[in-house]
Design an enzyme around this catalytic site. Structure first.
Site, PDB file in Angstrom:
ATOM      1  CE  LYS A  52      -3.851  -2.426   2.032  1.00 12.59           C
ATOM      2  NZ  LYS A  52      -4.604  -2.846   3.209  1.00 12.59           N
ATOM      3  CD  GLN A  96      -3.440  -4.401   6.341  1.00 13.14           C
ATOM      4  OE1 GLN A  96      -3.369  -3.441   5.596  1.00 13.14           O
ATOM      5  NE2 GLN A  96      -4.015  -5.528   5.972  1.00 13.14           N
ATOM      6  CG  ASP A 119      -9.544  -0.251   4.270  1.00 12.93           C
ATOM      7  OD1 ASP A 119      -9.148  -0.494   3.112  1.00 12.93           O
ATOM      8  OD2 ASP A 119      -8.910  -0.566   5.293  1.00 12.93           O
TER       9      ASP A 119
END
Ligand code: NDP
Length: 282
Positions: A52, A96, A119
């Protein structure tokens, strides 16, 4: 012979488009910043986080890295998220997953400001998607839609079967297909006559986490098969939910694992980071 959908090439195309968009935003004086929080050092998470950050670098997004020890308390994590919510120069916040067992993921996701939820996991983002309002869309399902569109595969009016009903893949996938005017069925572990259900699909999307379970008996001749699964087979080799060798000869298009849906997830995350400027005031 089926068309093999090349997720690597399509994701690169998207990243190059995003790079230009990021440059235009920079010229308008808008620097985009993503804060990435990782708790502990789960090896798979380390790989995802690294990829990422590399993606951010590639398109010209600044990434701030918060690597917290495994024993971080839920309150400490919530405090950090709270601080980042307040920071005007942070556009996106990514925590995460999975988090260590002593931290409740739902509580942490709900703590992220919805306008920074790149997200797309916050209940407000999911709610917005379900009623067709602007908001961040979960990256993997959004990536599947892009794979289909950029491969010239019509979605409207098609029978689509989504196999799997998780909050991060199956459910948002079904909502996105509905938004594209498909006729959508969601199947799961309690579905009866599964082969019959999946066998109706013009477009079959599998997200079950069962290595190579989907053989040609589950697939209609000429169907498009999108394999979201990332699993290991009995030899420890990466594989999808679909038995690629078996299914490829009977379908019209198929994604490989690796190199199919996987690379699209990061491209969509980067896209959400740029999208954040439309949801946040200057
Ligand atoms: P979950 O474990 O949260 O959900 C799995 C879903 O599959 C559940 O709805 C479950 O049904 C259903 N299921 C499991 N076994 C069967 C079965 N034998 N028959 C029918 N349905 C079944 O998984 P995720 O959605 O998080 O992930 C799915 C897969 O996608 C995994 O391999 C994961 O690694 C991969 N993944 C890939 C990403 C990418 O970037 N490409 C991103 C995210 C995930 P029930 O609800 O009834 O239990």
């Amino acid at each position: 012979m089926a068309h093999i959908i090349d997720g690597k090439a399509i994701s690169l195309q998207i990243k190059d488009e995003l790079k230009e968009k990021a440059e235009r935003l920079r010229q308008e004086g808008r620097e985009i910043t993503l804060a990435v929080i990782q708790v502990g050092n789960d090896p798979a998470s380390c790989v995802y986080v690294r990829n990422k950050k590399r993606g951010c670098e590639y398109i010209g997004i600044r990434s701030l890295s918060y690597e917290l020890p495994e024993e971080t308390t839920q309150q400490e994590l919530l405090d950090l998220v709270g601080q980042l919510n307040q920071k005007k120069d942070v556009n996106g916040i990514l925590v995460q997953l999975p988090l260590p067992d002593h931290i409740d993921e739902d509580t942490v996701i709900r703590a992220i400001a919805p306008e920074k939820d790149v997200d797309g996991f916050h209940p407000q983002s999911v709610g917005a998607l379900s009623i067709g309002q602007p908001g961040f869309v979960s990256c993997t399902p959004a990536g599947v839609i892009q794979l289909l569109k950029r491969s010239g595969i019509e979605i409207a009016g098609k029978e689509c079967v989504v196999l799997g009903r998780s909050n991060i893949v199956g459910k948002p996938m079904a909502l996105l297909l509905l938004r594209e005017n498909a006729t959508v069925t969601i199947a799961h572990s309690k579905t009866r006559n599964l082969k019959e259900v999946t066998g109706r699909a013009d477009i079959l999307i599998t997200a079950i986490g069962r290595p190579k379970m989907i053989t040609r008996e589950y697939v209609k001749e000429g169907a498009v098969v999108i394999d979201v699964g990332i699993n290991r087979d009995q030899n420890g080799k990466l594989c999808g939910d679909v038995d690629f060798q078996d299914v490829e000869p009977v379908c019209s298009a198929i994604t490989p694992v690796p190199g199919g849906v996987g690379p699209m997830t990061i491209a969509m995350l980067l896209g959400n980071c740029l999208e954040s400027v439309h949801l946040q005031p200057m």
